[in-house]
Structure formats: structure tokens, C-alpha cells
Design an enzyme around this catalytic site. Structure first.
Site, PDB file in Angstrom:
ATOM      1  N   ASP A  36       0.680  -1.395   0.001  1.00 19.27           N
ATOM      2  CA  ASP A  36       0.370   0.170   0.286  1.00 19.27           C
ATOM      3  C   ASP A  36       0.938   1.320   0.357  1.00 19.27           C
ATOM      4  O   ASP A  36       1.919   1.063  -0.247  1.00 19.27           O
ATOM      5  CB  ASP A  36      -1.359  -0.284   1.172  1.00 19.27           C
ATOM      6  CG  ASP A  36      -0.516   0.265   2.433  1.00 19.27           C
ATOM      7  OD1 ASP A  36       1.381   0.081   2.441  1.00 19.27           O
ATOM      8  OD2 ASP A  36      -0.887   0.391   3.690  1.00 19.27           O
ATOM      9  N   CYS A  92       2.696  -2.954   3.817  1.00 20.57           N
ATOM     10  CA  CYS A  92       2.317  -2.044   4.840  1.00 20.57           C
ATOM     11  C   CYS A  92       3.168  -1.185   5.408  1.00 20.57           C
ATOM     12  O   CYS A  92       4.040  -1.441   5.715  1.00 20.57           O
ATOM     13  CB  CYS A  92       0.529  -1.977   4.283  1.00 20.57           C
ATOM     14  SG  CYS A  92       0.095  -2.992   6.168  1.00 20.57           S
ATOM     15  N   THR A 125       2.452  -1.339   8.774  1.00 20.25           N
ATOM     16  CA  THR A 125       2.693  -3.019  10.092  1.00 20.25           C
ATOM     17  C   THR A 125       2.498  -4.198   9.321  1.00 20.25           C
ATOM     18  O   THR A 125       3.665  -4.677   9.637  1.00 20.25           O
ATOM     19  CB  THR A 125       1.631  -3.102  11.217  1.00 20.25           C
ATOM     20  OG1 THR A 125       0.508  -2.736  10.559  1.00 20.25           O
ATOM     21  CG2 THR A 125       1.045  -1.484  11.204  1.00 20.25           C
ATOM     22  N   GLY A 126       2.351  -3.785   8.370  1.00 24.54           N
ATOM     23  CA  GLY A 126       3.052  -5.705   7.554  1.00 24.54           C
ATOM     24  C   GLY A 126       0.865  -6.513   8.444  1.00 24.54           C
ATOM     25  O   GLY A 126       1.064  -7.654   7.722  1.00 24.54           O
ATOM     26  N   ILE A 127       0.539  -6.035   8.951  1.00 26.30           N
ATOM     27  CA  ILE A 127      -0.719  -6.874   9.487  1.00 26.30           C
ATOM     28  C   ILE A 127      -1.957  -6.540   8.429  1.00 26.30           C
ATOM     29  O   ILE A 127      -2.413  -7.720   8.420  1.00 26.30           O
ATOM     30  CB  ILE A 127      -0.728  -6.087  11.405  1.00 26.30           C
ATOM     31  CG1 ILE A 127      -0.266  -5.628  12.499  1.00 26.30           C
ATOM     32  CG2 ILE A 127      -2.331  -6.631  11.610  1.00 26.30           C
ATOM     33  CD1 ILE A 127       0.359  -5.456  13.343  1.00 26.30           C
ATOM     34  N   HIS A 186       8.785 -24.556   8.290  1.00 24.68           N
ATOM     35  CA  HIS A 186       8.074 -25.412   9.031  1.00 24.68           C
ATOM     36  C   HIS A 186       6.120 -24.923   8.739  1.00 24.68           C
ATOM     37  O   HIS A 186       5.329 -25.343   9.126  1.00 24.68           O
ATOM     38  CB  HIS A 186       7.709 -24.563  10.951  1.00 24.68           C
ATOM     39  CG  HIS A 186       9.052 -25.020  11.228  1.00 24.68           C
ATOM     40  ND1 HIS A 186       8.530 -25.229  12.751  1.00 24.68           N
ATOM     41  CD2 HIS A 186      10.075 -25.831  11.097  1.00 24.68           C
ATOM     42  CE1 HIS A 186      10.036 -26.036  13.332  1.00 24.68           C
ATOM     43  NE2 HIS A 186      10.594 -25.809  12.250  1.00 24.68           N
ATOM     44  N   ARG A 242       6.235 -33.278   9.944  1.00 22.33           N
ATOM     45  CA  ARG A 242       5.306 -32.999  10.895  1.00 22.33           C
ATOM     46  C   ARG A 242       4.653 -32.131  10.517  1.00 22.33           C
ATOM     47  O   ARG A 242       3.486 -31.836  10.754  1.00 22.33           O
ATOM     48  CB  ARG A 242       5.512 -33.335  12.339  1.00 22.33           C
ATOM     49  CG  ARG A 242       6.373 -32.734  12.289  1.00 22.33           C
ATOM     50  CD  ARG A 242       6.978 -32.481  13.902  1.00 22.33           C
ATOM     51  NE  ARG A 242       8.034 -32.019  14.314  1.00 22.33           N
ATOM     52  CZ  ARG A 242       9.180 -31.336  14.148  1.00 22.33           C
ATOM     53  NH1 ARG A 242      10.095 -32.028  12.628  1.00 22.33           N
ATOM     54  NH2 ARG A 242      10.242 -30.184  14.434  1.00 22.33           N
ATOM     55  N   HIS A 243       5.093 -31.049   9.541  1.00 20.67           N
ATOM     56  CA  HIS A 243       5.393 -29.571   9.730  1.00 20.67           C
ATOM     57  C   HIS A 243       3.938 -29.805   8.065  1.00 20.67           C
ATOM     58  O   HIS A 243       2.877 -29.026   8.671  1.00 20.67           O
ATOM     59  CB  HIS A 243       5.912 -28.920   9.279  1.00 20.67           C
ATOM     60  CG  HIS A 243       7.265 -28.790  10.371  1.00 20.67           C
ATOM     61  ND1 HIS A 243       6.816 -27.753  11.316  1.00 20.67           N
ATOM     62  CD2 HIS A 243       9.144 -29.181   9.889  1.00 20.67           C
ATOM     63  CE1 HIS A 243       7.833 -28.447  12.278  1.00 20.67           C
ATOM     64  NE2 HIS A 243       8.766 -29.281  11.023  1.00 20.67           N
TER      65      HIS A 243
HETATM   66  C1  RB5 Z   1      -1.872   2.610   6.345  1.00 19.77           C
HETATM   67  O1  RB5 Z   1      -2.343   3.751   7.187  1.00 19.77           O
HETATM   68  C2  RB5 Z   1      -1.839   1.383   7.492  1.00 19.77           C
HETATM   69  O2  RB5 Z   1      -3.277   1.268   8.405  1.00 19.77           O
HETATM   70  C3  RB5 Z   1      -1.800   0.345   6.389  1.00 19.77           C
HETATM   71  O3  RB5 Z   1      -0.369   0.674   6.051  1.00 19.77           O
HETATM   72  C4  RB5 Z   1      -1.211  -0.417   7.526  1.00 19.77           C
HETATM   73  O4  RB5 Z   1      -0.758  -0.536   8.578  1.00 19.77           O
HETATM   74  C5  RB5 Z   1      -2.125  -1.254   7.871  1.00 19.77           C
HETATM   75  O5  RB5 Z   1      -2.133  -2.921   8.798  1.00 19.77           O
END
Ligand code: RB5
Length: 148
Positions: free
Chosen positions: A8, A65, A67-69, A98, A132-133
């Protein structure tokens, strides 16, 4: 090996650095965007990269992104995708060995370019151990099947 890469707006600068790193390594890639720092929605990019990996045309995906989350959560909604959020090389190796991860996710607001490139190197150099993985990975996808 062919990599599908996407980010993003928050991940855009790191994506550009990662592309240069892949070029230096001689790794082929396709950039699925975004192509500037103009605000966009990470699920759109996650979906495009995840579907590209799922299609079999690409060996792995790399998603970035802030955070990558968010981008890893979104990619993992595509059946057959195992996106691993890694901010250290140990996790990156284990994600392949794994979890047979097929997408590496990272957060551009969490780590710098140098570490991101080392994480990519660790991810790409590691192989799935099976055994096992494999049983455990199969169970992940059984959960998907149960939701149908
Ligand atoms: C964008 O501001 C931010 O929310 C996005 O890049 C990311 O961190 C979401 O998980």
C-alpha cells in the site's frame, strides 16, 4: 523463481528498495502496485498478489504495508495462501521451513530497508521441511474447507 510483490502507500518506499534488492539478486518479479505514496487500501493489493501466487504463476509473494498486519490478514483470506508477517530472520526461515509460507509480509513502519532485505534473503533461501509440518499445514487448510 518468480516473485509477486505489492504494497500500500505506507509500504511503497520499502517496496521500491526491495525491488532494487531483488534485481541485484537476479530474482524475477512483477510489481502489483501501488505505484505511488497516494493513499490506497491494502486489501486490494493483498488480494491481487495472493491470487497471483495462488494461480501458480509466482513462486512467492512479498507484501508490505505500514505494519504488515492488515496486508497479511487480507492475503490470508485467499484459500491456499499462507502469508507470514516477519520482522526477523529467524521467523522468516521458520515461516518457510515449518509453515510453508507462500507470502512474506513486512511492515515498512516497523523495520528498515537493510533488515527487510535480510529477511527476504532468509525467506527465499529456506525450504519447507515437510513431515509433521505438512500435517499441520494440511490442518490449516482443513479449517478453510470446513467454512465452505
Ligand atoms: C495505512 O495507514 C496503514 O493502516 C496500513 O499501511 C497498515 O499498517 C495496516 O495494517
Amino acid at each position: 523463481m518468480k516473485i509477486a510483490i505489492g504494497s500500500d502507500h505506507a509500504g511503497f518506499p520499502l517496496k521500491e528498495a526491495v525491488k532494487k534488492h531483488l534485481e541485484k539478486k537476479g530474482v524475477e518479479y512483477k510489481d502489483f502496485g501501488t505505484y505511488s505514496q497516494e493513499s490506497c487500501d491494502y486489501p486490494d493489493i493483498a488480494k491481487d498478489v495472493a491470487l497471483a501466487v495462488k494461480s501458480g504463476e509466482f513462486t512467492f509473494g512479498i507484501l508490505i504495508c505500514g505494519t504488515g498486519i492488515g496486508i497479511s490478514i487480507a492475503a490470508n483470506k485467499v484459500r491456499g495462501i499462507r502469508a507470514a508477517l516477519c520482522h526477523d530472520t529467524f521467523s522468516a526461515k521458520a515461516a518457510r521451513a515449518h509453515n510453508n509460507a507462500n507470502i512474506l509480509a513486512m511492515g515498512a513502519r516497523v523495520i528498515g530497508e537493510g533488515l527487510a532485505c535480510e529477511i527476504i534473503d532468509a525467506f527465499l533461501a529456506s525450504n519447507f521441511e515437510g513431515g509433521r509440518h505438512q500435517r499441520r499445514v494440511d490442518k490449516i487448510h482443513l479449517i478453510e474447507d470446513e467454512q465452505r
